[in-house]
Design a protein around this motif. Structure first.
Motif, mmCIF file in Angstrom:
data_model
loop_
_atom_site.group_PDB
_atom_site.id
_atom_site.type_symbol
_atom_site.label_atom_id
_atom_site.label_comp_id
_atom_site.label_asym_id
_atom_site.label_seq_id
_atom_site.Cartn_x
_atom_site.Cartn_y
_atom_site.Cartn_z
ATOM 1 N N LEU A 18 -45.226 25.161 4.968
ATOM 2 C CA LEU A 18 -45.233 24.996 6.423
ATOM 3 C C LEU A 18 -45.555 26.322 7.113
ATOM 4 O O LEU A 18 -46.259 26.349 8.121
ATOM 5 C CB LEU A 18 -43.898 24.432 6.906
ATOM 6 C CG LEU A 18 -43.616 22.982 6.500
ATOM 7 C CD1 LEU A 18 -42.165 22.611 6.826
ATOM 8 C CD2 LEU A 18 -44.575 22.013 7.163
ATOM 9 N N SER A 19 -45.076 27.423 6.550
ATOM 10 C CA SER A 19 -45.395 28.748 7.088
ATOM 11 C C SER A 19 -46.885 29.038 6.982
ATOM 12 O O SER A 19 -47.491 29.594 7.904
ATOM 13 C CB SER A 19 -44.612 29.828 6.344
ATOM 14 O OG SER A 19 -43.235 29.685 6.553
ATOM 15 N N SER A 20 -47.478 28.643 5.873
ATOM 16 C CA SER A 20 -48.927 28.830 5.697
ATOM 17 C C SER A 20 -49.711 28.040 6.735
ATOM 18 O O SER A 20 -50.704 28.527 7.276
ATOM 19 C CB SER A 20 -49.353 28.409 4.291
ATOM 20 O OG SER A 20 -48.784 29.255 3.330
ATOM 21 N N LEU A 21 -49.263 26.821 7.014
ATOM 22 C CA LEU A 21 -49.928 26.022 8.049
ATOM 23 C C LEU A 21 -49.765 26.692 9.411
ATOM 24 O O LEU A 21 -50.725 26.779 10.182
ATOM 25 C CB LEU A 21 -49.378 24.595 8.070
ATOM 26 C CG LEU A 21 -49.969 23.681 9.133
ATOM 27 C CD1 LEU A 21 -51.491 23.550 8.985
ATOM 28 C CD2 LEU A 21 -49.300 22.302 9.077
ATOM 29 N N ALA A 22 -48.571 27.182 9.697
ATOM 30 C CA ALA A 22 -48.342 27.873 10.971
ATOM 31 C C ALA A 22 -49.275 29.071 11.115
ATOM 32 O O ALA A 22 -49.840 29.301 12.191
ATOM 33 C CB ALA A 22 -46.889 28.312 11.081
ATOM 34 N N LEU A 44 -42.151 21.739 10.887
ATOM 35 C CA LEU A 44 -42.882 22.690 11.713
ATOM 36 C C LEU A 44 -43.097 22.043 13.076
ATOM 37 O O LEU A 44 -43.732 20.992 13.180
ATOM 38 C CB LEU A 44 -44.221 23.042 11.059
ATOM 39 C CG LEU A 44 -45.027 24.139 11.742
ATOM 40 C CD1 LEU A 44 -44.278 25.473 11.672
ATOM 41 C CD2 LEU A 44 -46.399 24.267 11.096
ATOM 42 N N HIS A 45 -42.538 22.646 14.106
ATOM 43 C CA HIS A 45 -42.725 22.162 15.467
ATOM 44 C C HIS A 45 -43.927 22.911 16.030
ATOM 45 O O HIS A 45 -43.946 24.146 16.062
ATOM 46 C CB HIS A 45 -41.482 22.431 16.320
ATOM 47 C CG HIS A 45 -41.636 21.974 17.719
ATOM 48 N ND1 HIS A 45 -41.442 20.657 18.086
ATOM 49 C CD2 HIS A 45 -41.982 22.633 18.833
ATOM 50 C CE1 HIS A 45 -41.670 20.537 19.376
ATOM 51 N NE2 HIS A 45 -41.992 21.725 19.853
ATOM 52 N N VAL A 46 -44.955 22.182 16.440
ATOM 53 C CA VAL A 46 -46.190 22.784 16.931
ATOM 54 C C VAL A 46 -46.443 22.279 18.347
ATOM 55 O O VAL A 46 -46.315 21.082 18.623
ATOM 56 C CB VAL A 46 -47.393 22.415 16.029
ATOM 57 C CG1 VAL A 46 -48.658 23.102 16.507
ATOM 58 C CG2 VAL A 46 -47.109 22.775 14.582
ATOM 59 N N SER A 47 -46.793 23.209 19.245
ATOM 60 C CA SER A 47 -47.078 22.818 20.630
ATOM 61 C C SER A 47 -48.308 23.559 21.134
ATOM 62 O O SER A 47 -48.691 24.602 20.616
ATOM 63 C CB SER A 47 -45.874 23.114 21.527
ATOM 64 O OG SER A 47 -45.592 24.494 21.547
ATOM 65 N N ASN A 48 -48.905 22.985 22.165
ATOM 66 C CA ASN A 48 -50.068 23.576 22.813
ATOM 67 C C ASN A 48 -49.621 24.062 24.191
ATOM 68 O O ASN A 48 -49.419 23.257 25.089
ATOM 69 C CB ASN A 48 -51.189 22.538 22.938
ATOM 70 C CG ASN A 48 -52.437 23.125 23.559
ATOM 71 O OD1 ASN A 48 -52.425 24.235 24.095
ATOM 72 N ND2 ASN A 48 -53.524 22.377 23.510
ATOM 73 N N SER A 104 -46.807 35.456 20.257
ATOM 74 C CA SER A 104 -46.383 36.006 18.970
ATOM 75 C C SER A 104 -45.196 35.201 18.445
ATOM 76 O O SER A 104 -44.177 35.771 18.082
ATOM 77 C CB SER A 104 -46.024 37.470 19.122
ATOM 78 O OG SER A 104 -45.004 37.618 20.080
ATOM 79 N N THR A 105 -45.328 33.898 18.438
ATOM 80 C CA THR A 105 -44.228 33.074 17.981
ATOM 81 C C THR A 105 -44.198 32.938 16.470
ATOM 82 O O THR A 105 -43.244 32.436 15.927
ATOM 83 C CB THR A 105 -44.299 31.665 18.587
ATOM 84 O OG1 THR A 105 -45.575 31.105 18.282
ATOM 85 C CG2 THR A 105 -44.109 31.719 20.085
ATOM 86 N N TRP A 106 -45.228 33.392 15.791
ATOM 87 C CA TRP A 106 -45.255 33.316 14.341
ATOM 88 C C TRP A 106 -45.782 34.617 13.790
ATOM 89 O O TRP A 106 -46.774 35.109 14.293
ATOM 90 C CB TRP A 106 -46.161 32.166 13.879
ATOM 91 C CG TRP A 106 -45.914 31.867 12.456
ATOM 92 C CD1 TRP A 106 -46.645 32.281 11.393
ATOM 93 C CD2 TRP A 106 -44.825 31.128 11.931
ATOM 94 N NE1 TRP A 106 -46.091 31.858 10.243
ATOM 95 C CE2 TRP A 106 -44.973 31.141 10.550
ATOM 96 C CE3 TRP A 106 -43.729 30.475 12.482
ATOM 97 C CZ2 TRP A 106 -44.080 30.512 9.712
ATOM 98 C CZ3 TRP A 106 -42.858 29.840 11.661
ATOM 99 C CH2 TRP A 106 -43.034 29.859 10.284
ATOM 100 N N PRO A 107 -45.201 35.230 12.858
ATOM 101 C CA PRO A 107 -43.994 34.813 12.157
ATOM 102 C C PRO A 107 -42.753 35.124 12.987
ATOM 103 O O PRO A 107 -42.809 35.983 13.863
ATOM 104 C CB PRO A 107 -44.013 35.635 10.868
ATOM 105 C CG PRO A 107 -44.800 36.852 11.217
ATOM 106 C CD PRO A 107 -45.798 36.429 12.277
ATOM 107 N N PRO A 108 -41.663 34.434 12.704
ATOM 108 C CA PRO A 108 -40.447 34.691 13.469
ATOM 109 C C PRO A 108 -39.914 36.085 13.174
ATOM 110 O O PRO A 108 -40.106 36.603 12.092
ATOM 111 C CB PRO A 108 -39.478 33.604 12.985
ATOM 112 C CG PRO A 108 -39.998 33.194 11.663
ATOM 113 C CD PRO A 108 -41.487 33.415 11.686
ATOM 114 N N SER A 109 -39.266 36.659 14.139
ATOM 115 C CA SER A 109 -38.727 38.014 13.927
ATOM 116 C C SER A 109 -37.351 37.964 13.308
ATOM 117 O O SER A 109 -36.705 36.993 13.237
ATOM 118 C CB SER A 109 -38.668 38.738 15.241
ATOM 119 O OG SER A 109 -38.012 37.968 16.215
#
Length: 109
Positions: A18-22, A44-48, A104-109
């Protein structure tokens, strides 16, 4: 982050995929956030951000990525197809060129 102790290796594998997709979705202007609710598999929560209300949750099960309504997105080995499908569903042209969005929501800090 909550890790389900019954299958830690599987959980890490799902999180990695899921991280790879993000990593592939964020350059197209989408926001991606990994979620791991208690008692449920990682998602994975994805938004536009350019289209309020355009958001979906993606889960990985049976070696495929799925929409929450049970429609298959793509096999886990086909992240190009998954990226194109998610972009199209959330209002980003599938042929769009990845770009810097300032998010900068990915990667999480």
């Amino acid at each position: 982050m909550v890790t389900l102790t019954a299958t830690p290796t599987l959980e890490r594998s799902h999180i990695g995929l899921l991280s790879s997709l993000a990593d592939r979705l964020v350059p197209h202007g989408l926001r991606a956030r990994l979620e791991q609710p208690i008692g449920r598999p990682p998602a994975l929560h994805v938004s536009n951000p350019a289209a309020p209300g355009a958001a979906e949750e993606i889960v990985l099960e049976d070696e495929a990525l799925w929409w929450p309504w049970g429609e298959r997105i793509a096999a886990v080995g086909d992240l190009d197809q998954a990226t194109a499908s998610v972009c199209q569903s959330l209002g980003v042209p599938a042929h769009s060129t990845p770009r810097s969005t300032g998010y900068s929501t990915w990667p999480p800090s």
